[in-house]
Scaffold this motif. Structure first.
Motif, PDB file in Angstrom:
ATOM      1  N   ARG A 175       0.846  -1.210   0.000  1.00 19.32           N
ATOM      2  CA  ARG A 175       0.000   0.000   0.000  1.00 19.32           C
ATOM      3  C   ARG A 175       0.874   1.250   0.000  1.00 19.32           C
ATOM      4  O   ARG A 175       0.612   2.210  -0.732  1.00 19.32           O
ATOM      5  CB  ARG A 175      -0.922  -0.051   1.227  1.00 19.32           C
ATOM      6  CG  ARG A 175      -1.902   1.095   1.367  1.00 19.32           C
ATOM      7  CD  ARG A 175      -2.908   1.202   0.226  1.00 19.32           C
ATOM      8  NE  ARG A 175      -3.691   0.016   0.021  1.00 19.32           N
ATOM      9  CZ  ARG A 175      -4.825  -0.302   0.661  1.00 19.32           C
ATOM     10  NH1 ARG A 175      -5.306   0.527   1.564  1.00 19.32           N
ATOM     11  NH2 ARG A 175      -5.483  -1.414   0.383  1.00 19.32           N
ATOM     12  N   GLU A 202       2.082   1.983  -3.268  1.00 14.41           N
ATOM     13  CA  GLU A 202       0.966   2.231  -4.218  1.00 14.41           C
ATOM     14  C   GLU A 202       0.796   1.056  -5.198  1.00 14.41           C
ATOM     15  O   GLU A 202       0.508   1.248  -6.378  1.00 14.41           O
ATOM     16  CB  GLU A 202       1.143   3.562  -4.933  1.00 14.41           C
ATOM     17  CG  GLU A 202       1.149   4.739  -3.946  1.00 14.41           C
ATOM     18  CD  GLU A 202       1.051   6.105  -4.596  1.00 14.41           C
ATOM     19  OE1 GLU A 202       1.632   6.293  -5.689  1.00 14.41           O
ATOM     20  OE2 GLU A 202       0.355   6.978  -4.025  1.00 14.41           O
ATOM     21  N   HIS A 207      -3.370   2.697  -5.883  1.00 11.67           N
ATOM     22  CA  HIS A 207      -2.482   3.392  -6.828  1.00 11.67           C
ATOM     23  C   HIS A 207      -2.282   4.879  -6.500  1.00 11.67           C
ATOM     24  O   HIS A 207      -1.421   5.532  -7.092  1.00 11.67           O
ATOM     25  CB  HIS A 207      -2.995   3.209  -8.267  1.00 11.67           C
ATOM     26  CG  HIS A 207      -2.894   1.777  -8.739  1.00 11.67           C
ATOM     27  ND1 HIS A 207      -3.680   1.256  -9.742  1.00 11.67           N
ATOM     28  CD2 HIS A 207      -2.107   0.763  -8.331  1.00 11.67           C
ATOM     29  CE1 HIS A 207      -3.369  -0.022  -9.932  1.00 11.67           C
ATOM     30  NE2 HIS A 207      -2.423  -0.341  -9.079  1.00 11.67           N
ATOM     31  N   SER A 208      -3.092   5.398  -5.573  1.00  7.72           N
ATOM     32  CA  SER A 208      -2.868   6.791  -5.140  1.00  7.72           C
ATOM     33  C   SER A 208      -2.821   6.874  -3.609  1.00  7.72           C
ATOM     34  O   SER A 208      -3.192   7.884  -3.021  1.00  7.72           O
ATOM     35  CB  SER A 208      -3.977   7.695  -5.699  1.00  7.72           C
ATOM     36  OG  SER A 208      -5.237   7.174  -5.336  1.00  7.72           O
ATOM     37  N   ALA A 209      -2.356   5.810  -2.971  1.00  6.14           N
ATOM     38  CA  ALA A 209      -2.420   5.714  -1.502  1.00  6.14           C
ATOM     39  C   ALA A 209      -1.614   6.790  -0.774  1.00  6.14           C
ATOM     40  O   ALA A 209      -1.929   7.136   0.358  1.00  6.14           O
ATOM     41  CB  ALA A 209      -1.930   4.334  -1.060  1.00  6.14           C
TER      42      ALA A 209
END
Ligand SMILES: CSC[C@H]1O[C@H](OP(=O)(O)O)[C@H](O)[C@@H]1O
Ligand SMILES: Nc1ncnc2[nH]cnc12
Length: 290
Positions: A198, A201, A260-262
């Protein structure tokens, strides 16, 4: 090098993928040291994937000894966006029987000795982890299993994976405690990986392959390595079929993922003022945000 958007981490029993073609073995170095083993790059269903044996190809690393950060960072360096983890687990529920497959959606952390963050040394980040598994990727894995319709194997969608420290298996009191918490399966490896993925990402999902009933079940002997190994071999064959079908589906239709934008709202430190050495070390994670 061709783009490698899909990574696979093979756990106990899954030390290689027989269907991989055009194999290339790469010794990857990361700012966090070397991964558990060389990464195996190859094509599966015409799609480039990276495979890593979590405990090394000869199973030489304990769960507590795994270089989790190097493993995930190495995947990131290769360009991986989707990571499928195949893992052996014990069952904490009667209806989840050995050889079944579980696609968990939650974790409980019972580890004591794991470094599960890339951050520190002057850069602070707190990722959201309420939903630790990527729902969309887990959905693709679960659909792949369902499509294969493997004889005598039930797919269980969702459920909690307790991640314990090990290497000894649980006591009966612990096993019953986890059952009272409603947990479905138990293993020793996936939670640190999910956290680090995470932070990197990378969308992460677990394909949990049941080997035993842990030690709580009155009608089954307590888990032993013998018992686990007997089922691991059958699970490894099935896991490869599931992974192959999952890769086919992912390459046709890669899902969106919150992972993908964590880091978008996770970094608290003013990066303009952060230590240069740490920014360099984490450049791959931070470059979108600098
Ligand atoms: C071989 S039994 C215990 C061992 O198996 C699982 O490994 P992995 O998650 O890598 O498949 C479990 O977590 C323990 O490490
Ligand atoms: N019963 C169990 N406990 C922890 N990890 C496991 N991996 C496989 N079976 C397990």
């Amino acid at each position: 090098m061709a783009e490698t958007r899909i990574g696979i981490i093979g756990g106990s029993g899954l030390y290689k993928m027989d269907a991989l073609k055009n194999i290339e073995e790469v010794q990857v170095q990361t700012p966090f040291g070397a991964p558990s083993d060389a990464l195996i790059l190859g094509t599966l269903e015409d799609t480039r994937v990276a495979f890593l044996a979590r405990h090394g190809r000869n199973h030489t690393l304990l769960p507590s000894e795994l270089p989790f950060r190097a493993n995930i960072y190495a995947m990131k360096q290769l360009g991986v966006e989707y990571l499928i983890s195949a893992s052996a687990v014990g069952s904490l529920k009667e209806e989840v029987k050995p050889l079944d497959m579980v696609v968990p959606d939650q974790f409980i952390d019972r580890t004591k000795n794991r470094v599960s963050t890339f951050f520190g040394e002057g850069i602070v980040a707190h990722i959201a982890f309420g939903d630790p598994i990527c729902k969309n990727l887990a959905g693709v894995v679960a659909e792949a299993i369902a499509k294969l319709n493997l004889p005598d194997i039930t797919v269980h969608r969702g459920g909690t994976y307790v991640c314990m420290e090990g290497p000894a298996f649980s006591t009966k009191a612990e096993s019953n405690l986890y059952r009272s918490w409603g947990a479905k399966v138990i293993g020793m490896t996936n939670l640190p990986e999910a956290k680090l993925a995470r932070e990197a990402e990378i969308a992460y999902a677990t394909l949990a392959l049941v080997t035993d009933y842990d030690c709580w079940h009155p009608d089954h002997d307590s888990v032993t390595v013998d018992m686990v190994i007997a089922n691991l071999q059958r699970n490894a064959v099935n896991a490869q079929k599931v992974i192959q079908e999952t890769v086919r589906r992912l390459s046709e239709n890669p899902p969106s993922s919150d992972a993908h934008s964590a880091l978008k709202f996770a970094i608290l430190t003013n990066l303009d003022k952060a230590p240069v050495a740490t920014k360099e070390k984490l450049a791959l994670l931070l470059k979108k945000y600098i």
